[in-house]
Design a protein around this motif. Structure first.
Motif, PDB file in Angstrom:
ATOM      1  N   PHE A  13     -23.683 -45.665  50.886  1.00 45.20           N
ATOM      2  CA  PHE A  13     -23.491 -44.709  51.973  1.00 45.20           C
ATOM      3  C   PHE A  13     -24.840 -44.216  52.507  1.00 45.20           C
ATOM      4  O   PHE A  13     -25.019 -44.037  53.706  1.00 45.20           O
ATOM      5  CB  PHE A  13     -22.611 -43.541  51.539  1.00 45.20           C
ATOM      6  N   HIS A  14     -25.799 -44.007  51.594  1.00 43.53           N
ATOM      7  CA  HIS A  14     -27.143 -43.610  52.023  1.00 43.53           C
ATOM      8  C   HIS A  14     -27.784 -44.725  52.849  1.00 43.53           C
ATOM      9  O   HIS A  14     -28.392 -44.453  53.887  1.00 43.53           O
ATOM     10  CB  HIS A  14     -28.030 -43.278  50.825  1.00 43.53           C
ATOM     11  N   ARG A  17     -26.471 -44.892  56.313  1.00 42.43           N
ATOM     12  CA  ARG A  17     -27.059 -43.871  57.194  1.00 42.43           C
ATOM     13  C   ARG A  17     -28.291 -44.431  57.907  1.00 42.43           C
ATOM     14  O   ARG A  17     -28.550 -44.099  59.066  1.00 42.43           O
ATOM     15  CB  ARG A  17     -27.413 -42.642  56.357  1.00 42.43           C
ATOM     16  N   SER A  22     -21.607 -44.117  59.124  1.00 42.71           N
ATOM     17  CA  SER A  22     -21.077 -43.120  58.200  1.00 42.71           C
ATOM     18  C   SER A  22     -20.268 -43.838  57.119  1.00 42.71           C
ATOM     19  O   SER A  22     -19.912 -45.021  57.283  1.00 42.71           O
ATOM     20  CB  SER A  22     -20.177 -42.144  58.948  1.00 42.71           C
ATOM     21  N   GLN A  24     -17.232 -43.428  56.670  1.00 42.11           N
ATOM     22  CA  GLN A  24     -15.988 -43.792  57.349  1.00 42.11           C
ATOM     23  C   GLN A  24     -16.174 -45.085  58.167  1.00 42.11           C
ATOM     24  O   GLN A  24     -15.268 -45.924  58.209  1.00 42.11           O
ATOM     25  CB  GLN A  24     -15.501 -42.656  58.252  1.00 42.11           C
ATOM     26  N   ASP A  25     -17.343 -45.233  58.795  1.00 45.74           N
ATOM     27  CA  ASP A  25     -17.627 -46.466  59.529  1.00 45.74           C
ATOM     28  C   ASP A  25     -17.603 -47.670  58.589  1.00 45.74           C
ATOM     29  O   ASP A  25     -17.042 -48.715  58.923  1.00 45.74           O
ATOM     30  CB  ASP A  25     -19.006 -46.403  60.208  1.00 45.74           C
ATOM     31  N   LYS A  76     -18.239 -40.223  48.409  1.00 42.22           N
ATOM     32  CA  LYS A  76     -18.419 -39.508  49.680  1.00 42.22           C
ATOM     33  C   LYS A  76     -18.883 -38.084  49.427  1.00 42.22           C
ATOM     34  O   LYS A  76     -19.774 -37.576  50.122  1.00 42.22           O
ATOM     35  CB  LYS A  76     -17.117 -39.485  50.471  1.00 42.22           C
ATOM     36  N   TYR A  79     -22.470 -38.130  48.257  1.00 37.66           N
ATOM     37  CA  TYR A  79     -23.308 -38.426  49.420  1.00 37.66           C
ATOM     38  C   TYR A  79     -23.504 -37.171  50.266  1.00 37.66           C
ATOM     39  O   TYR A  79     -24.632 -36.827  50.648  1.00 37.66           O
ATOM     40  CB  TYR A  79     -22.667 -39.558  50.235  1.00 37.66           C
ATOM     41  N   GLN A  80     -22.406 -36.481  50.573  1.00 38.21           N
ATOM     42  CA  GLN A  80     -22.490 -35.260  51.375  1.00 38.21           C
ATOM     43  C   GLN A  80     -23.349 -34.206  50.683  1.00 38.21           C
ATOM     44  O   GLN A  80     -24.146 -33.521  51.342  1.00 38.21           O
ATOM     45  CB  GLN A  80     -21.093 -34.709  51.674  1.00 38.21           C
TER      46      GLN A  80
END
Length: 84
Positions: A13-14, A17, A22, A24-25, A76, A79-80
């Protein structure tokens, strides 16, 4: 195994970015891959490869009897938390 998969998903996920994707993408690209359709126009090779990697991690989790959804949701959240 769950920790390793979750950490790898968080790292993916990082990296996403970096490509303006994202989590979600990446999940949407993974779903497109599973459907057998082509990736949308403009999807770079790196983005497609990353989506495949996310899918591979999900399949690895399933192969070990782990909950894919739970691990993706945890990744997720991690990540957030890390980008906050």
């Amino acid at each position: 195994m769950a920790i390793a998969v979750c950490d790898a998903l968080t790292d993916a996920f990082h990296l996403g970015r970096t490509y303006a994707l994202s989590p979600q993408d990446l999940e949407q690209l993974h779903i497109i891959r599973l459907s057998g359709r082509s990736f949308p126009g403009g999807t770079t090779g790196c983005a497609a490869a990353l989506a495949c990697y996310v899918g591979d991690l999900r399949r690895l989790a399933a192969a070990y009897g782990l909950s894919e959804i739970r691990l993706v949701n945890r990744a997720k959240k991690d990540y957030q938390d890390e980008i906050a």
